[in-house]
Design an enzyme around this catalytic site. Structure first.
Site, short mmCIF file in Angstrom:
data_model
loop_
_atom_site.label_atom_id
_atom_site.label_comp_id
_atom_site.label_asym_id
_atom_site.label_seq_id
_atom_site.Cartn_x
_atom_site.Cartn_y
_atom_site.Cartn_z
N GLY A 134 -15.67 1.86 15.39
CA GLY A 134 -14.28 1.65 15.76
C GLY A 134 -13.83 0.25 15.40
O GLY A 134 -14.38 -0.37 14.48
N CYS A 135 -12.84 -0.26 16.08
CA CYS A 135 -12.35 -1.63 15.84
C CYS A 135 -13.52 -2.61 15.91
O CYS A 135 -14.34 -2.55 16.81
CB CYS A 135 -11.30 -1.98 16.88
SG CYS A 135 -10.68 -3.67 16.77
N PHE A 136 -13.60 -3.52 14.94
CA PHE A 136 -14.80 -4.36 14.84
C PHE A 136 -14.82 -5.57 15.76
O PHE A 136 -15.85 -6.23 15.88
CB PHE A 136 -15.06 -4.79 13.40
CG PHE A 136 -13.89 -5.34 12.61
CD1 PHE A 136 -12.79 -5.93 13.22
CD2 PHE A 136 -13.89 -5.25 11.23
CE1 PHE A 136 -11.73 -6.43 12.48
CE2 PHE A 136 -12.84 -5.74 10.47
CZ PHE A 136 -11.76 -6.34 11.09
#
Length: 220
Positions: A21-23
């Site tokens: 997902g979002c890093f």
């Protein structure tokens, strides 16, 4: 990723690249662990040349970490991976931008990834396990995102280490990012550096770095 300030030639390191997902949060999550010596956010898994945040193409937001398997095992890192996201909830949410992917560099990594994945079945069956091809580091504003949201702490450590790159690719940068997200306390950082990390720093830097850490903890 280059090694800054925390080199230990007596140990061999390993790299792990993954997407969950979002890093931003994953970089902070893995940055808390003793044995993880560097972290970076970036783009992987696609075919688009020179991906950027605005032109990601078929790549996914990913993180890459360097770690000492003598201190933290690949299996432990993979358990953290599966314990901290739901693949079915992110896959396809923003096309290929948010995906659950593990990138293996060799047969040994592949076998460990597959074995740990099977332990987490059926929740993790939608996680892709694919060969590693390349990793493009993301723009500076996405590196150590939570640390950058504490401007006084961030600027202070940039000053201590000389420039942004040194901080982004250092072990203390990974720990400070984890601290800024709430995964660590100052007491955790001080204890680790007194017991472990200072052994990896050149003698002339040891006193300064511990002093900087202690000073930062009192000013936060």
């Amino acid at each position: 990723m280059s090694t800054q300030h925390t080199e230990d030639r007596s140990q061999s390191d390993e790299q792990l690249t993954l997407a969950m997902g979002c890093f931003w949060s994953p970089e902070a999550l893995f940055g808390q662990f003793t044995g993880v010596i560097q972290t970076a956010t970036g783009y992987a898994g696609g075919t688009t040349s020179h991906p950027t945040y605005r032109e990601l193409g078929d790549h996914s937001e990913s993180i890459e970490m360097t770690f000492y398997p003598q201190e933290i095992s690949l299996e432990q890192l993979l358990c953290c991976f599966w314990d901290n996201h739901r693949p079915d909830a992110i896959n396809g949410y923003k096309g290929r931008q948010y995906m659950s992917i593990l990138f293996y560099r060799n047969q040994q990594q592949y076998e460990v990834m597959l074995r740990v994945q099977q332990q987490y079945a059926p929740e993790s069956l939608s996680t892709e396990i694919v060969p590693y091809t390349d990793f493009t580091e993301s723009e500076e504003r996405h590196q150590k995102y939570y640390l950058q949201r504490k401007p006084e702490l961030f600027k202070g450590w940039v000053g201590h280490l000389g420039n942004h790159e040194n901080l982004f690719h250092s072990t203390i940068g990974a720990r400070l990012n984890a601290l800024s997200k709430g995964y660590m306390t100052w007491a955790d950082i001080i204890k680790e550096w007194e017991n472990k990390e200072l052994q990896r720093v050149a003698k002339r830097q040891q006193h300064n770095i511990l002093e900087w850490i202690q000073q930062s903890s009192t000013n936060d």
